[in-house]
Design a protein around this motif. Structure first.
Motif, short mmCIF file in Angstrom:
data_model
loop_
_atom_site.label_atom_id
_atom_site.label_comp_id
_atom_site.label_asym_id
_atom_site.label_seq_id
_atom_site.Cartn_x
_atom_site.Cartn_y
_atom_site.Cartn_z
N THR A 176 16.86 -23.78 28.91
CA THR A 176 17.25 -25.13 28.50
C THR A 176 18.21 -25.70 29.56
O THR A 176 18.56 -25.02 30.52
CB THR A 176 17.89 -25.10 27.10
OG1 THR A 176 18.82 -24.05 27.06
CG2 THR A 176 16.85 -24.85 26.02
N ASP A 177 18.64 -26.94 29.36
CA ASP A 177 19.44 -27.61 30.39
C ASP A 177 20.71 -26.83 30.74
O ASP A 177 21.37 -26.29 29.85
CB ASP A 177 19.83 -29.02 29.91
CG ASP A 177 18.61 -29.92 29.85
OD1 ASP A 177 17.56 -29.52 30.37
OD2 ASP A 177 18.74 -31.01 29.29
N ASN A 178 21.05 -26.80 32.00
CA ASN A 178 22.23 -26.04 32.45
C ASN A 178 22.62 -26.50 33.85
O ASN A 178 21.84 -27.13 34.56
CB ASN A 178 21.90 -24.54 32.44
CG ASN A 178 20.78 -24.20 33.40
OD1 ASN A 178 21.01 -24.03 34.59
ND2 ASN A 178 19.55 -24.15 32.91
N VAL B 63 7.82 -27.38 30.55
CA VAL B 63 7.72 -27.76 29.13
C VAL B 63 9.12 -27.97 28.56
O VAL B 63 9.78 -27.01 28.18
CB VAL B 63 6.96 -26.69 28.29
CG1 VAL B 63 5.50 -27.02 28.19
CG2 VAL B 63 7.17 -25.28 28.83
N SER B 64 9.53 -29.23 28.49
CA SER B 64 10.87 -29.51 27.98
C SER B 64 10.77 -30.50 26.83
O SER B 64 9.69 -30.82 26.35
CB SER B 64 11.74 -30.05 29.11
OG SER B 64 11.33 -31.35 29.44
N GLY B 65 11.93 -31.01 26.41
CA GLY B 65 11.94 -31.99 25.34
C GLY B 65 11.44 -33.35 25.80
O GLY B 65 10.95 -34.15 25.01
N HIS C 213 16.93 -34.07 41.22
CA HIS C 213 16.01 -34.46 40.16
C HIS C 213 16.06 -33.37 39.09
O HIS C 213 15.88 -32.19 39.38
CB HIS C 213 14.60 -34.57 40.74
CG HIS C 213 13.62 -35.27 39.85
ND1 HIS C 213 13.21 -34.74 38.65
CD2 HIS C 213 12.98 -36.46 39.96
CE1 HIS C 213 12.36 -35.57 38.08
NE2 HIS C 213 12.20 -36.63 38.85
N HIS C 214 16.33 -33.79 37.84
CA HIS C 214 16.49 -32.82 36.74
C HIS C 214 15.29 -31.87 36.64
O HIS C 214 15.45 -30.66 36.45
CB HIS C 214 16.66 -33.61 35.43
CG HIS C 214 16.82 -32.76 34.22
ND1 HIS C 214 18.03 -32.19 33.87
CD2 HIS C 214 15.94 -32.36 33.28
CE1 HIS C 214 17.87 -31.49 32.76
NE2 HIS C 214 16.62 -31.58 32.38
N LEU C 215 14.07 -32.42 36.80
CA LEU C 215 12.89 -31.56 36.66
C LEU C 215 12.74 -30.60 37.82
O LEU C 215 12.20 -29.51 37.67
CB LEU C 215 11.62 -32.42 36.52
CG LEU C 215 11.54 -33.25 35.24
CD1 LEU C 215 10.22 -33.98 35.17
CD2 LEU C 215 11.74 -32.39 34.01
N GLY D 297 15.25 -29.19 39.14
CA GLY D 297 16.16 -28.13 38.70
C GLY D 297 15.42 -27.13 37.82
O GLY D 297 15.43 -25.92 38.07
N HIS D 298 14.70 -27.65 36.80
CA HIS D 298 13.93 -26.77 35.91
C HIS D 298 12.85 -26.01 36.70
O HIS D 298 12.66 -24.81 36.53
CB HIS D 298 13.22 -27.59 34.83
CG HIS D 298 14.08 -27.92 33.64
ND1 HIS D 298 14.72 -26.97 32.89
CD2 HIS D 298 14.37 -29.11 33.07
CE1 HIS D 298 15.38 -27.56 31.89
NE2 HIS D 298 15.19 -28.86 31.99
N LEU D 299 12.15 -26.77 37.56
CA LEU D 299 11.00 -26.23 38.29
C LEU D 299 11.38 -25.04 39.18
O LEU D 299 10.63 -24.08 39.31
CB LEU D 299 10.46 -27.37 39.18
CG LEU D 299 9.04 -27.35 39.62
CD1 LEU D 299 8.12 -27.34 38.43
CD2 LEU D 299 8.76 -28.59 40.46
ZN ZN Z 1 15.79 -30.37 30.82
#
Ligand code: ZN
Ligand code: KG4
Length: 332
Positions: free
Chosen positions: A300-302, A135-137, A110-112, A114-116
């Protein structure tokens, strides 16, 4: 265990290698921002085609940098959602084709998530449990993170995401796309006291947020002050940034109070914002909590955050070949 991670949910192709013992070995990124800028936003079809062009060369570059070969990989993690369907399908297809050829499992990330979990790539890394401000786009959420896979949604935006508000306001001010970083840079030169912008839902008594009214307030100011000169543009940027940062900080403090937790983790593209970091650091000193950020390059995304989240979720690895994507997907 060596995990290859592939991110292709939106306008960045990211590939990384994460070793469960040695940590992040290498990561490479290609941003499509310049390609989409002339259209004022991400064009999904162009995004998918560019992911196709980039993903294999980036994979090779990542392997080369780490001094590894495809056959060294134990599992392949890819962003399965949320995101643009066509863009997601590129990463999912490549991950599953490689995994099938190598006889290794895939991990749908899940992309979030990943961020989390990306602040765990920082040194020092936070320990569980913590409150995360995502807090993303595309998202603005406060979560209680009790452990890998144990996420509790505390509150979120009821309309625009914080990054979306940055980008839409920047567009109204003629700052291009995505204008968040440009708006933030100009804000540093502006006078935040000249214009007073609203703080929507600041006193709502819960952890919900709203940012679309802020964007409308910027639109009204732009009309009122037109034609904009440089000083006025910078002053509007400063007022906007101050309003959004105040809401994010106050809601984060309320989330810490509600949960009784003492650690706050910031994740997602807006986490790169300097004023947000300064305000949170200041609050952390005064209120005696700890705040953690991913390294700026991983905000940011990576691909690194996908390889890392995949490594944390190895237990959920699946046999390759039966993949699916989820363009819409709630984490909690
Ligand atoms: Zn993102
Ligand atoms: O996490 P991310 O790369 O992509 C999504 O998953 O959405 O976040 C991108 C968002 C964009 O809206 C961008 O304008 C915003 O993060 N952003 C910033 C800054 N750097 C990136 N917003 C404010 N200040 C910044 N310095």
């Amino acid at each position: 265990m060596l995990v290859l991670g592939i991110e292709s949910s939106c306008d960045e192709t990211g590939v990384a290698l994460y070793d469960t013992e040695a940590g992040l070995l290498a990561h490479h990124l290609h941003s499509q921002i310049a390609m989409h800028a002339e259209y004022g936003g991400v064009v999904p079809e162009l995004a998918s085609r560019d992911h196709i062009r980039r993903v294999l060369p980036l994979t090779q570059a990542t392997l080369d940098e780490a001094g590894r070969q495809l056959t060294d990989i134990d599992a392949i993690a890819y962003t399965a959602g949320p995101g643009l369907a066509g863009a997601l399908l590129v990463g999912a297809s490549v991950a599953n084709a490689l995994a099938f050829a190598l006889g290794k499992p895939t991990i749908a990330v899940h992309h979030l998530e990943g961020h989390l979990l990306s602040p765990l790539l920082a040194d020092p890394a936070p320990s569980f449990p913590f409150v995360a401000l995502l807090v993303s786009g595309g998202h603005t959420q406060l979560m209680a993170v009790h452990g890998v896979g144990h996420y509790e949604l505390l509150g979120e935006t009821v309309d625009d995401a914080a990054g979306e508000a940055f980008d839409k306001s920047a567009k109204l001010l003629g700052l291009g796309y995505p204008g968040g970083p440009a708006l933030s840079k100009l804000a540093d030169q502006g006078d935040a006291t000249r214009f007073k912008l609203p703080r929507p839902m600041l006193h709502s008594g819960d952890l919900e947020m709203s940012f679309s009214g802020l964007k409308t307030a910027v639109l009204n100011l732009v009309k009122e002050q037109s034609p904009l000169n440089e000083t006025t543009t910078a002053d509007i940027c400063a007022a906007f940034q101050e309003a959004i940062v105040e809401v994010l900080v106050k809601k984060s403090l309320a989330a810490l109070k509600q949960t009784g937790l003492k650690r706050l983790v910031i994740a997602g593209g807006v986490g790169a914002n300097r004023q947000l970091r300064a305000a949170l650091d200041d609050a952390a000193r005064k209120r005696r909590f700890e705040v953690f950020y991913p390294p700026l390059s991983l905000c940011t995304d990576n691909g690194a955050m996908i390889a890392h989240a995949g490594a944390k979720r190895l237990a959920f690895a699946q046999a390759a070949g039966s993949f699916s994507i989820q363009p819409r997907w709630d984490l909690a």
